[in-house]
Design an enzyme around this catalytic site. Structure first.
Site, PDB file in Angstrom:
ATOM      1  N   GLU A  10       0.806  -1.220   0.000  1.00 46.42           N
ATOM      2  CA  GLU A  10       0.000   0.000   0.000  1.00 46.42           C
ATOM      3  C   GLU A  10       0.843   1.277   0.000  1.00 46.42           C
ATOM      4  O   GLU A  10       0.326   2.355   0.281  1.00 46.42           O
ATOM      5  CB  GLU A  10      -0.943  -0.016   1.202  1.00 46.42           C
ATOM      6  CG  GLU A  10      -1.913  -1.183   1.196  1.00 46.42           C
ATOM      7  CD  GLU A  10      -2.802  -1.213   2.419  1.00 46.42           C
ATOM      8  OE1 GLU A  10      -3.687  -0.348   2.520  1.00 46.42           O
ATOM      9  OE2 GLU A  10      -2.606  -2.086   3.280  1.00 46.42           O
ATOM     10  N   SER A  56      -6.753  -2.938   2.390  1.00 42.16           N
ATOM     11  CA  SER A  56      -7.084  -2.404   1.068  1.00 42.16           C
ATOM     12  C   SER A  56      -7.417  -3.484   0.040  1.00 42.16           C
ATOM     13  O   SER A  56      -7.157  -3.344  -1.144  1.00 42.16           O
ATOM     14  CB  SER A  56      -5.944  -1.529   0.528  1.00 42.16           C
ATOM     15  OG  SER A  56      -5.864  -0.329   1.243  1.00 42.16           O
ATOM     16  N   TYR A  98      -8.807   2.667  -5.450  1.00 42.88           N
ATOM     17  CA  TYR A  98      -7.890   3.798  -5.616  1.00 42.88           C
ATOM     18  C   TYR A  98      -7.762   4.297  -7.045  1.00 42.88           C
ATOM     19  O   TYR A  98      -6.884   5.101  -7.324  1.00 42.88           O
ATOM     20  CB  TYR A  98      -6.511   3.416  -5.048  1.00 42.88           C
ATOM     21  CG  TYR A  98      -6.582   3.096  -3.576  1.00 42.88           C
ATOM     22  CD1 TYR A  98      -6.950   4.068  -2.649  1.00 42.88           C
ATOM     23  CD2 TYR A  98      -6.321   1.815  -3.104  1.00 42.88           C
ATOM     24  CE1 TYR A  98      -7.046   3.771  -1.300  1.00 42.88           C
ATOM     25  CE2 TYR A  98      -6.408   1.520  -1.749  1.00 42.88           C
ATOM     26  CZ  TYR A  98      -6.768   2.502  -0.861  1.00 42.88           C
ATOM     27  OH  TYR A  98      -6.862   2.215   0.477  1.00 42.88           O
ATOM     28  N   ARG A 149     -12.081   2.668  10.289  1.00 43.11           N
ATOM     29  CA  ARG A 149     -13.132   2.439   9.285  1.00 43.11           C
ATOM     30  C   ARG A 149     -13.502   0.963   9.317  1.00 43.11           C
ATOM     31  O   ARG A 149     -12.635   0.095   9.219  1.00 43.11           O
ATOM     32  CB  ARG A 149     -12.649   2.809   7.888  1.00 43.11           C
ATOM     33  CG  ARG A 149     -13.783   2.878   6.847  1.00 43.11           C
ATOM     34  CD  ARG A 149     -13.251   2.914   5.432  1.00 43.11           C
ATOM     35  NE  ARG A 149     -12.698   1.625   5.042  1.00 43.11           N
ATOM     36  CZ  ARG A 149     -11.445   1.435   4.648  1.00 43.11           C
ATOM     37  NH1 ARG A 149     -10.590   2.437   4.600  1.00 43.11           N
ATOM     38  NH2 ARG A 149     -11.033   0.217   4.312  1.00 43.11           N
ATOM     39  N   ASP A 173     -15.548  -2.135   7.591  1.00 45.81           N
ATOM     40  CA  ASP A 173     -16.061  -2.570   6.287  1.00 45.81           C
ATOM     41  C   ASP A 173     -17.016  -3.738   6.478  1.00 45.81           C
ATOM     42  O   ASP A 173     -16.741  -4.673   7.239  1.00 45.81           O
ATOM     43  CB  ASP A 173     -14.908  -2.985   5.374  1.00 45.81           C
ATOM     44  CG  ASP A 173     -13.974  -1.822   5.056  1.00 45.81           C
ATOM     45  OD1 ASP A 173     -14.427  -0.659   5.132  1.00 45.81           O
ATOM     46  OD2 ASP A 173     -12.804  -2.068   4.743  1.00 45.81           O
ATOM     47  N   GLU A 181     -13.821  -6.322   8.518  1.00 45.99           N
ATOM     48  CA  GLU A 181     -12.560  -5.933   9.160  1.00 45.99           C
ATOM     49  C   GLU A 181     -12.664  -4.512   9.674  1.00 45.99           C
ATOM     50  O   GLU A 181     -13.551  -3.744   9.278  1.00 45.99           O
ATOM     51  CB  GLU A 181     -11.394  -6.056   8.180  1.00 45.99           C
ATOM     52  CG  GLU A 181     -11.462  -5.134   6.980  1.00 45.99           C
ATOM     53  CD  GLU A 181     -10.265  -5.281   6.061  1.00 45.99           C
ATOM     54  OE1 GLU A 181      -9.146  -5.449   6.568  1.00 45.99           O
ATOM     55  OE2 GLU A 181     -10.451  -5.230   4.840  1.00 45.99           O
ATOM     56  N   ASN A 235     -10.222  -1.187   9.908  1.00 46.80           N
ATOM     57  CA  ASN A 235      -8.988  -0.571   9.441  1.00 46.80           C
ATOM     58  C   ASN A 235      -8.626   0.545  10.408  1.00 46.80           C
ATOM     59  O   ASN A 235      -9.360   1.529  10.541  1.00 46.80           O
ATOM     60  CB  ASN A 235      -9.206  -0.020   8.026  1.00 46.80           C
ATOM     61  CG  ASN A 235      -7.951   0.469   7.369  1.00 46.80           C
ATOM     62  OD1 ASN A 235      -7.092   1.057   8.011  1.00 46.80           O
ATOM     63  ND2 ASN A 235      -7.832   0.248   6.066  1.00 46.80           N
ATOM     64  N   GLY A 281      -7.375   5.290   4.714  1.00 43.81           N
ATOM     65  CA  GLY A 281      -6.768   6.209   3.756  1.00 43.81           C
ATOM     66  C   GLY A 281      -7.239   7.643   3.920  1.00 43.81           C
ATOM     67  O   GLY A 281      -8.351   7.918   4.365  1.00 43.81           O
TER      68      GLY A 281
END
Length: 319
Positions: A18, A144, A214, A253, A255, A271, A273, A277
C-alpha cells in the site's frame, strides 16, 4: 479543541503493498497541516526511520502509513520506545486489528457479527477446497483488499485450485478462507467517539478490490447509503463498538458485507482498518465532508485526539 501551532512529522510511504496509497495520504495530510500554519516534516519511511524521527524531534507524528509495518504495531512500538506522541491506534490495538483472525477472536464473543471460516495453509488449497464454493480467500494481515480472491464453481482458478493460477496463494503461505456473502459493500467511519455515516461502494465491474478503491471512476460512492434506517444504525453501532472494543484511537473504518435479502441479519463486519486512507478518493474524508467537516478540520481532529492521550516520556521507558 483549538490546536496551537505545532511541529508535526508526517510518516508515509514505507515498503508495503500500500506504499502508493500511503504517499498520497501523507502528502494530503502534510498540505492540510501546512495550510493551518503548522510546521511539517515529511518522512518517507525507510529502515532508518528511527534516526529520521529522532532528528526531526516533532511535537507529534501523524502516522499516514498503510499496511505492514506501519499499521501492525511495529512502528507503534518503535515510537512508544522513543517516547513519541503519534496519531491513530497504539501497539496492542494495531497488532490485533491488522490480523483478521485475531480481530474475530476479540469481537465475536461480544456479539459483533463476522463471517465464519478458518485460516488455511496455502498448499492445502491445491488438494481440496477448505469451504464449499463460493468462498473468499484473503491474506490474514493485509488491508485495502490486497490479495483477495473469490473462488466460485465457475471460476478459472481450477478445481482444486491450481498452483499455476494467479492468486494470493502465490504470495502468502497462509490465507483466511471465509464464506462468500452475497449482496452489497458498506463502510462506516468512526472519528473519536462518534460513528459517522454509511457509504455504499458499487464497483462498476468485478468487486471492490485494490484497483477499484484507488482508481478514479471505477467505483461509485453512495454517501449516505440508500439503505433501510435499521441497517444504517446497525452499521454505525457495530463500527463504534468495534472501535471501542479494540481500543482504536483517532479514526477507524469498518467494512461490511450486507445480504440485502436478509435484512439486518444479513449484515457482517469484515474488518476494522485502524489507519484508513486519507487520499482524495478515501472514505473517511468523504464521510466527514458530508457532515460539514473539511479535510483540514479532520486532520487536526485526529492530531488533537493524539495530543489528548497520555504519553510515557522516553526517559522513563529507558529506566
Amino acid at each position: 479543541m483549538t490546536l496551537p501551532k505545532l511541529h508535526i512529522a508526517v510518516l508515509m510511504g514505507g515498503w508495503s503493498a500500500e506504499r502508493p496509497v500511503s504517499l498520497m495520504s501523507g502528502e494530503g495530510v502534510a498540505k492540510a497541516l501546512e495550510s493551518r500554519g503548522h510546521r511539517v516534516t515529511r518522512i518517507d519511511m525507510g529502515r532508518d526511520v528511527a534516526v529520521k524521527l529522532a532528528q526531526a524531534a516533532p511535537d507529534v507524528v501523524f502516522n499516514a502509513l498503510h499496511g505492514t509495518p506501519g499499521e501492525d504495531g511495529t512502528v507503534q512500538g518503535l515510537m512508544d520506545l522513543m517516547g513519541l506522541t503519534y496519531t491513530h491506534s497504539g501497539l496492542a490495538t494495531s497488532v490485533i486489528a491488522i490480523d483478521k483472525e485475531l480481530t474475530k477472536q476479540a469481537l465475536v464473543p461480544h456479539g459483533i457479527p463476522m463471517p465464519g471460516g478458518r485460516v488455511v495453509k496455502t498448499d492445502e488449497l491445491y488438494r481440496a477446497d477448505p469451504l464449499p464454493r463460493p468462498y473468499v480467500l484473503k491474506p490474514v494481515n493485509e488491508g485495502s483488499s490486497v490479495g483477495v480472491a473469490i473462488v466460485t464453481a465457475e471460476g478459472n482458478y481450477g478445481n482444486p485450485i491450481s498452483a499455476d493460477a494467479r492468486g494470493p496463494w502465490q504470495e502468502f503461505t497462509e490465507l483466511l478462507a471465509e464464506p462468500f456473502i452475497r449482496g452489497r459493500e458498506l463502510t462506516t467511519a468512526v472519528l473519536g467517539d462518534r460513528a459517522l455515516l454509511v457509504t455504499e461502494l458499487r464497483p462498476k465491474s468485478g468487486f471492490y478490490d485494490f484497483d477499484a478503491k484507488y482508481t478514479d471512476g471505477m467505483t461509485d460512492h453512495i454517501c449516505p447509503a440508500d439503505i433501510p434506517d435499521e441497517v444504517t444504525e446497525a452499521c454505525r453501532d457495530i463500527a463504534l463498538r468495534a472501535h471501542q472494543l479494540l481500543g482504536c484511537k483517532g479514526t477507524s473504518r469498518s467494512d461490511f458485507r450486507w445480504d440485502d435479502e436478509q435484512g439486518v441479519e444479513g449484515l457482517f463486519l469484515l474488518e476494522v482498518n485502524t489507519q484508513p486512507g486519507m487520499t482524495p478518493l478515501s472514505l473517511v474524508p468523504e464521510q466527514a465532508r458530508a457532515l460539514g467537516m473539511d479535510y483540514a478540520d479532520l486532520v487536526e481532529a485526529i492530531v488533537a485526539e493524539a495530543l489528548a492521550a497520555p504519553a510515557l516520556p522516553a526517559k522513563e521507558k529507558g529506566d
